[in-house]
Design an enzyme around this catalytic site. Sequence first.
Site: not given
Ligand code: S3P
Length: 427
Positions: A91, A340, A166, A386, A344, A19-20, A313, A119
């Site tokens: 997010g 999150k 993020q 999740r 969670r 996903k990221s 995650d 958030r």
């Molecule tokens: C992500 C960073 C993580 C993760 C999220 C995806 C990303 O969050 O929990 O599912 O793709 O940069 P944080 O930036 O809040 O750590």
Amino acid sequence: MRINLTGPLTGQTQVPGDKSMTHRAVIFSSLAAGRSTIEGALLGEDCMRTVDIFRQLGVTFDRTGTTLTVDSPGFAQFTEPSQVLYTGNSGTTTRLLAGLLSGLPFRTVLSGDASIGRRPMKRVIDPLKEMNAHISGSHDNTRTPLIIEPAALEGIHYVMPVASAQVKSAILLAGLHAETEVTITEKTASRNHTETMLPLYGVALETGETITLPARGIERIRPCDFKVPGDISSAAFLMVAALITPHSAVTIQGVGINKTRDGIIEVIRMMGGDIKVINQTAESEPVATIEVRYTPDLKPVTLDGALIARLIDEIPVIALLMTQAGGISIIRDAEELKVKETNRIDTVVNELNKLGFNLTATADGMEIRPGRRQMKTGVDSHGDHRIGMMLAVATLITGETEIAGLDSINVSFPGFMEQFKQLGVKE
Ligand code: S3P
């Protein structure tokens, strides 16, 4: 929905793309003038929010199977959108694009669903303002919607107050437009896909103790044919399902094992779980085949410190795994779980306790005791993908269970149920 998964899980499979990395591939491909391809893209709802936003800016996406072909006029030709840019439950879309859009020459508004509206956004608004971004948020600059006006961005030297990829990526994406360099220092390393992927799209940066992105990096961005590894966060559900279900033996091919993401493998080893990581290869990032077998005598463990960011995650499904260990397991230093898609700490503890497991919430994590009273009551994902998937895996232990809000699975793992069935699980 009534779910009743029964094992064992056996055979070989692959999980959908990371996903990221899919979000980032969509963003970088959209910035670069010309044609890029993204092979093995995750086509779940979150990543499609990012795709839809770039469509509104004038980028074209074509889809064949899981390959996306991206044709972009380049960032300099983006067109001003006539609507709010909707980020849904994502997010990553919201925060990364807050940074990127801050450097574009027109006004944009970013808004998402009810969960996104809860958030924290101050964590991106504050550093972006320091870069001279003209960004504001509702609730005194702490929440979405975010309103972004054109601005000439400057670099920043930023020490990350929380481990968040993020936030780090929002700063780097704003930094692509900045007239001076950006440096970022992290006390705890968060996932580093932005740093590994930007050079593949032509933008070199220095990494190490401090990340340094040169000024006006955006001028160097160029198209790329990118292959997305399988998502270790999705593979986690299959790994735990196999570990807790007698007679299971599962092989998952093509899983991304980036060092900032592989904490779950370490935890399974610490617990004495039967896991093998084989056939490692280097693609865009390290990829491997993961073999997992049922392990009846798992050891309890304590997780804390820098390890938490490497498995943040996966904590919902790791908590389920810990219910099957022969003693008390503890998760600490995990306050980030509270912000999150749901809180969670609360959703994991409350929903698993409804099923008769024995978890206690703490200020920065949870304690998980073995054993389970027989209880039959419905549970709820609270719209959190999740949590929904973890509860579905829990039915391997609990038997038939009513799970509300299971469609949230499509956020990150479309085909989740089919994947389980392919491994012989009966529904
Ligand atoms: C992500 C960073 C993580 C993760 C999220 C995806 C990303 O969050 O929990 O599912 O793709 O940069 P944080 O930036 O809040 O750590």
